[in-house]
Design a protein around this motif. Structure first.
Motif, short mmCIF file in Angstrom:
data_model
loop_
_atom_site.label_atom_id
_atom_site.label_comp_id
_atom_site.label_asym_id
_atom_site.label_seq_id
_atom_site.Cartn_x
_atom_site.Cartn_y
_atom_site.Cartn_z
N LYS A 150 -9.44 10.09 11.93
CA LYS A 150 -9.27 8.80 10.85
C LYS A 150 -10.08 8.87 10.01
CE LYS A 150 -10.64 4.85 11.45
NZ LYS A 150 -11.24 3.89 10.51
N SER B 17 0.83 -0.65 0.30
CA SER B 17 -0.20 -0.09 -0.08
C SER B 17 0.73 1.27 -0.26
CB SER B 17 -0.73 0.06 1.17
OG SER B 17 -1.68 -0.88 1.06
N LEU C 196 -1.74 8.49 4.55
CA LEU C 196 -1.76 6.66 5.15
C LEU C 196 -1.06 6.13 6.02
CD1 LEU C 196 -2.99 3.93 3.96
CD2 LEU C 196 -0.76 4.37 2.57
N SER D 182 -8.01 9.12 6.68
CA SER D 182 -7.14 8.26 5.33
C SER D 182 -9.33 7.03 5.27
CB SER D 182 -6.97 7.58 6.27
OG SER D 182 -7.32 7.43 7.53
N ASP D 183 -9.93 7.37 5.34
CA ASP D 183 -10.48 5.99 5.06
C ASP D 183 -10.98 5.65 4.18
OD1 ASP D 183 -11.06 5.79 7.58
OD2 ASP D 183 -12.97 6.04 7.95
N ALA E 209 -8.46 0.36 2.04
CA ALA E 209 -8.25 0.82 3.82
C ALA E 209 -9.55 -0.26 5.20
CB ALA E 209 -9.74 1.79 4.25
N ASP F 72 -6.98 -1.29 8.62
CA ASP F 72 -7.88 -1.04 9.78
C ASP F 72 -8.11 -2.20 10.15
OD1 ASP F 72 -9.84 -0.07 11.94
OD2 ASP F 72 -11.16 1.08 10.25
N GLY G 276 -3.36 7.70 9.32
CA GLY G 276 -4.31 7.08 9.75
C GLY G 276 -4.26 5.84 10.05
#
Length: 578
Positions: free
Chosen positions: A75, A7, A18, A79-80, A130, A134, A21
């Motif tokens: 977040k 990523s 990123l 970053s979502d 994502a 997560d 996040g």
């Protein structure tokens, strides 16, 4: 961890978002320590709860809620949606690479694989990347903070919790190993189905022409589609069955871990090694926090599926780039083939030590049997492919020394199979010169003999054409492509059998358009029409990748060989009557 590395490799300008996040996911899960502490206070004050105690417990829980909310909100904002941006940029970057890719790339990679990479695979990565990060980071942070809490209560309980977490994470990696096998099988099935779908859609006219199924014969293409669909279904069902089993076992391992830690804390309480509030806190928090690790079940699938999808992108979209030269100016348009050899598959040579010269401003016709290498000459001049040995000079330089943009600006190509974009007719013509005015577009259309039929369409130049130009006839599409070339006004014109697939009614219009296009330009035409060949300043006769005859029509017609046989066959065909 592999997916997180991949990523960051793709993230580009989104790399910092990123990172932030990931930190915020970690911090968001730190709120469980507040909950842990609130439980400890509540159980500790069971026998002496007053309003002050209640407010203290409420304050800790409220702090936990605020901390969790702020970390989650930050977040979500930062970053979502980051992967939608990452893959938007990735698509654009791949699109630029595709424009500069050698045509050999498109021969090696099937259209279905390229389309699958751009659609299903990228969409899956956009939606689940994502989520995958997560789940994984949450699993790591929950494990970390759970250990802090348990070791804070009692060292022995902390050690048991650590052992349980090691077993849980070992099981996660076992699921990852199994998922790799299942996803490899699923990708292979998706590729087969894509190939079958492309055949079914592209060949629909052939399928309708041969309705063999009505005669009790299973047509091969239908069988291929049916079998590949069934193979994909079986792969997906097998995946689900395997992971239902793994998920149940994994859930049982987590529940047993919670139970084991709870029972052990009660055992230590009976031994007097922990106080009752501590034992109760471990019991309540253990079940709550261990339960949060159940999301690792989904993480284990995504931790494999996403890297596998990225690997698929790397394989399919590992696009080679034509080497770019440095020369930006083309002083003249003399074309020289100097001992050129070339093969598409590195085994069967198509051109063999081919040499000839085409003077600037001249009209050259290339003739020869099917498969002799005529279209390959056009492909090499355009740098759709590069020569294997020898060189091609355009002007005073090897074509590989020019910047690709400079080379292509000096070439206009008219193909036998014309592709029009699903857009207006005007935009399809303007494609050659984006800044052109409507008047310039119309003038090019008039010179290409397509203005009249365009004006008869419902919306004239604003008429939308179907995909590939499907709403127009072959002759109409060909004239629009000539208008496009006229608008570009490049000094070198390459015509690849531009009139071979049109009816006699359209042929006159197209030949007139080509005549207009050729004025004042260097023209190389792969030709089979007598009128085109006779008017050429020079005729190159190619056979089996070699130049076997060269000269004007008047000279070659009197020589024994391929050309005279070609002309006589064409004359017989032209004079044939029913």
């Amino acid at each position: 961890m592999e997916f997180i590395k991949l990523s960051f490799k793709l993230a580009g300008k989104y790399k910092d978002r990123l990172k932030v996040g990931i930190v915020l996911i970690f911090l968001q899960n730190a709120s469980m320590l507040f909950s842990f502490f609130a439980l400890f206070l509540a159980f500790g004050w069971m026998n002496e709860t007053g309003s002050g105690h209640i407010f203290a417990i409420f304050g800790v829980l409220f702090a936990s809620f605020i901390f969790n909310f702020l970390a989650g909100w930050a977040k979500s904002g930062l970053s979502d949606g980051v992967f939608f941006g990452i893959f938007k940029d990735y698509r654009l970057a791949v699109g630029e690479k595709l424009k500069k890719a050698p045509m050999g790339y498109f021969a090696e990679q099937s259209l279905s694989r390229i389309m699958a990479a751009f659609t299903n695979v990228m969409k899956s990565l956009e939606n689940y990347s994502a989520m995958s990060i997560d789940f994984f980071v949450s699993g790591v942070s929950i494990s970390f903070f759970l250990l802090i809490g348990m070791f804070g209560v009692n060292t022995k309980i902390g050690i048991l919790t650590l052992v349980c977490l090691i077993i849980i994470w070992i099981f996660v990696f076992l699921m990852v190993i199994q998922a790799k096998k299942e996803i490899a099988r699923e990708h292979a099935a998706i590729t087969k189905l894509g190939d079958a779908l492309v055949d079914s859609i592209s060949g629909v006219s052939v399928l309708r022409s041969f309705p063999l199924a009505d005669e009790g014969v299973v047509e091969e293409i239908h069988s291929k589609l049916k079998n590949s669909s069934e193979e994909l279904r079986l792969a997906q069902v097998h995946f689900e069955i395997v992971f239902v089993v793994y998920a149940r076992i994994f859930s049982t391992v987590i529940n047993l871990s919670s139970l084991l830690v709870t029972l052990y804390s009660c055992y230590l309480y009976t031994k007097g090694e922990v106080l009752l509030p501590q034992a109760l806190t471990v019991s309540a928090a253990g079940f709550m926090i261990f339960g949060g690790l159940k999301q690792l079940e989904n993480a284990s699938i995504l931790m494999v599926k996403n890297p596998a999808n990225m690997q698929y992108l790397d394989e399919v979209l590992d696009i080679p780039k034509i080497s770019d030269g440095t020369v930006k100016v083309m002083e003249n348009q003399d074309i020289v083939f100097d001992k050129v050899s070339f093969s598409y598959d590195k085994r069967n040579p198509v051109l063999k030590d081919l040499s000839f010269t085409i003077a600037q401003g001249s009209k050259t016709a290339v003739v020869g049997p099917s498969g002799s290498g005529k279209t390959t000459i056009i492909n090499l001049i355009s740098r759709f492919y590069d020569v294997e040995s020898g060189k091609i000079k355009l002007g005073n330089n090897d074509i590989r020394d020019y910047k690709v943009e400079t080379l292509l600006k000096n070439l206009s190509l008219v193909f036998q199979q014309v592709y029009l974009f699903q857009d207006t007719i005007e935009n399809n013509i303007r494609f050659a010169k984006p800044q052109a005015s409507h008047e310039e577009v119309e003038e090019a259309a008039k010179r290409a003999h397509c203005h009249d039929f365009i004006m008869e369409l419902p919306k004239g130049y604003n008429t939308m054409v179907g995909e590939g130009g499907s709403s127009l006839s072959g002759g109409e599409k060909q004239r629009i492509s000539i208008a496009r070339a006229l608008l570009k006004n490049a000094p070198v014109i390459l015509l690849d059998e531009a009139t071979s697939s049109v009816d006699p009614e359209n042929e006159y219009e197209i030949l007139a358009a080509i005549e207009e296009l050729s004025k004042g330009h260097t023209v190389i035409s792969i030709a089979h029409r007598l009128s085109t060949v006779r008017k050429a300043d020079q005729i190159l006769v190619i056979d089996d990748g070699r130049l076997v005859q060269e000269g004007k029509h008047e000279d070659l017609i009197n020589q024994e060989g391929i050309y005279s046989a070609f002309i006589k066959a064409r004359e017989r065909a032209a004079n044939w009557k029913l």
